[in-house]
Motif scaffolding. Structure first.
Motif, mmCIF file in Angstrom:
data_model
loop_
_atom_site.group_PDB
_atom_site.id
_atom_site.type_symbol
_atom_site.label_atom_id
_atom_site.label_comp_id
_atom_site.label_asym_id
_atom_site.label_seq_id
_atom_site.Cartn_x
_atom_site.Cartn_y
_atom_site.Cartn_z
ATOM 1 N N UNK A 31 0.931 -1.282 -0.123
ATOM 2 C CA UNK A 31 -0.212 0.081 -0.257
ATOM 3 C C UNK A 31 0.769 1.085 0.153
ATOM 4 N N UNK A 32 0.242 2.152 -0.793
ATOM 5 C CA UNK A 32 1.256 3.540 -0.933
ATOM 6 C C UNK A 32 0.828 4.545 0.018
ATOM 7 N N UNK A 33 1.887 5.410 0.565
ATOM 8 C CA UNK A 33 1.389 6.250 1.493
ATOM 9 C C UNK A 33 0.958 7.458 1.039
ATOM 10 N N UNK A 34 0.300 8.540 1.544
ATOM 11 C CA UNK A 34 -0.199 9.670 0.904
ATOM 12 C C UNK A 34 0.907 10.583 0.466
ATOM 13 N N UNK A 35 0.835 11.057 -0.803
ATOM 14 C CA UNK A 35 1.719 11.972 -1.360
ATOM 15 C C UNK A 35 1.495 13.335 -1.098
ATOM 16 N N UNK A 36 2.391 13.925 0.020
ATOM 17 C CA UNK A 36 2.169 15.272 0.108
ATOM 18 C C UNK A 36 3.505 15.786 0.557
ATOM 19 N N UNK A 37 3.825 17.015 0.103
ATOM 20 C CA UNK A 37 5.109 17.630 0.215
ATOM 21 C C UNK A 37 4.987 18.844 0.845
ATOM 22 N N UNK A 38 6.076 19.419 1.740
ATOM 23 C CA UNK A 38 5.771 20.743 2.550
ATOM 24 C C UNK A 38 5.324 21.825 1.476
ATOM 25 N N UNK A 39 4.673 22.719 1.652
ATOM 26 C CA UNK A 39 4.041 23.532 0.657
ATOM 27 C C UNK A 39 5.073 24.814 0.929
ATOM 28 N N UNK A 40 5.975 24.851 1.514
ATOM 29 C CA UNK A 40 7.000 26.167 1.482
ATOM 30 C C UNK A 40 8.077 25.868 0.460
ATOM 31 N N UNK A 41 8.615 26.799 -0.168
ATOM 32 C CA UNK A 41 9.413 26.578 -1.291
ATOM 33 C C UNK A 41 10.883 26.360 -0.717
#
Length: 371
Positions: A31-41
């Motif tokens: 199972x794949x984890x949720x894909x989310x990266x920090x929003x800051x540049x």
């Protein structure tokens, strides 16, 4: 090599290959984890400094100090883009370095107690260094690349230096002289000259660029930084305002290049080495999201991940640019369960199919225990 090669002996190697393929396939199917990266540049994941970086820096550090005696230690550190602590660590290694005999007078004597760095025993590093044949040949290769540029007239200083090195390097030098970089094609001469003039004047350019991967042409404003040749191709490195990042544009894919009448923004500068790193971003790249386990997390540094996100199990999500996607299943198999592709789904699916086809070759063979 997956489904293209089947190992039949020795048994230990068969088992090793099968275990690695199975590990990669199991991880790819989990199972794949949720894909989310920090929003800051600021979430870019910088490459960690390595011992190779340190060695390269120290080789440059000694001649720099010889020619800049008494420079303040903070200025030396700033020149090499490191902290004072890192510089002092380098200096402590250098004072234990010297000529092969290892006598006290054969070691570098570097002082920095008063915050000004001086070398009182420089081991004659000010003497002119005689080129070896190998070094002369390497230099000849570079000179031949410069001699191939269209605007350089025959009979100039470059030609004179080249002839002298050829005479000194002998037959080996003649061989090196044919290994020059790529000539600039007639159709690219105008773009090269426009780019060179803009780099010299600090002028912004408007670029129309064709991408074979997308089969489209795009227009964007760029700050040109430098021109270089790599693998028989000429590139223009520039800060792209559309991507808000450094990009490398192939000269033979530039449809149009003209000045905008504006100066460069000064938001980026070239790294100072050619190429900038082992992989430099290109508009034809595939952006791939990779999941790495705790054991494989170091791959984010090795492949210059643009963004990373920490996972609860100690692993990482990493967004990495790849110039070619055909070898990605091999990349996954090679790391045997510590890396897998999550996005784009098309690449993730083809990777799983590749692993399944590779494993199918070993279904009738028993899995032996590795001794």
């Amino acid at each position: 090599y997956g489904p293209r090669v089947q190992v039949v002996s020795p048994p230990g190697l068969v088992t090793s290959v099968r275990r690695r393929l199975a590990g990669a396939a199991d991880f790819a199917a989990a199972p794949a984890p949720p894909i989310a990266f920090p929003a800051t540049g600021s979430a870019r994941h910088g490459r960690k400094r390595t011992s190779e970086d340190q060695l390269t820096r120290m080789l440059q550090l000694v001649p720099f100090l010889v020619h800049h005696q008494g420079l303040h230690i903070s200025e030396v550190a700033a020149n090499f883009g490191i902290t004072r602590e890192e510089l002092e660590a380098d200096l402590r290694i250098l004072i234990c370095s010297g000529l092969p005999e290892g006598y006290p007078d054969d070691l570098l004597d570097i002082q920095w107690e008063d915050d000004h760095v001086t070398i009182t025993q420089d081991l004659d590093l000010n003497r002119p260094v005689r080129f070896t044949v190998e070094e002369a040949c390497a230099l000849l290769t570079g000179l031949e690349t410069l001699n191939s540029l269209p605007e350089l007239a025959e009979g100039g200083a470059l030609e004179s230096v080249t002839l002298k090195l050829l005479a000194a390097a002998g037959e080996e030098g003649l061989k090196a002289a044919v290994l020059s970089g790529p000539e600039v094609a007639p159709g690219n001469t105008a773009a090269l000259e426009t780019a060179r003039q803009a780099i010299r004047n600090g002028a912004q350019l408007r670029l129309r660029y064709f991408s074979p991967l997308r089969d489209t042409a795009s227009t964007r404003n760029i700050d040109p930084l430098r021109l270089y040749s790599l693998d028989n191709t000429w590139y223009l490195e520039a800060f792209c305002h559309s991507a808000d990042a450094l990009r490398n544009f192939r000269l033979d894919r530039i449809d149009a290049l003209e000045t905008t009448g504006q100066p460069v923004s000064g938001e980026a500068a070239p790294d100072g080495k050619l190429p900038v790193k082992l992989f430099t971003p290109n508009d034809d790249d595939a952006v791939v999201v990779v999941q790495l386990t705790r054991q494989g997390a170091g791959l984010a540094d090795e492949y210059y991940a643009e963004r990373t996100a920490q996972l609860t199990d100690g692993g990482l999500l990493a967004e990495i640019r790849f110039g070619s996607t055909g070898w990605l299943p091999m990349f996954v198999a090679q790391h045997g369960g510590t890396a897998r592709i999550l996005e784009p789904e098309e690449l993730a699916g083809s990777s799983r199919e590749w692993l399944a086809a590779a494993l199918a070759q070993y279904e009738d063979q028993p899995l032996r225990r590795l001794e």
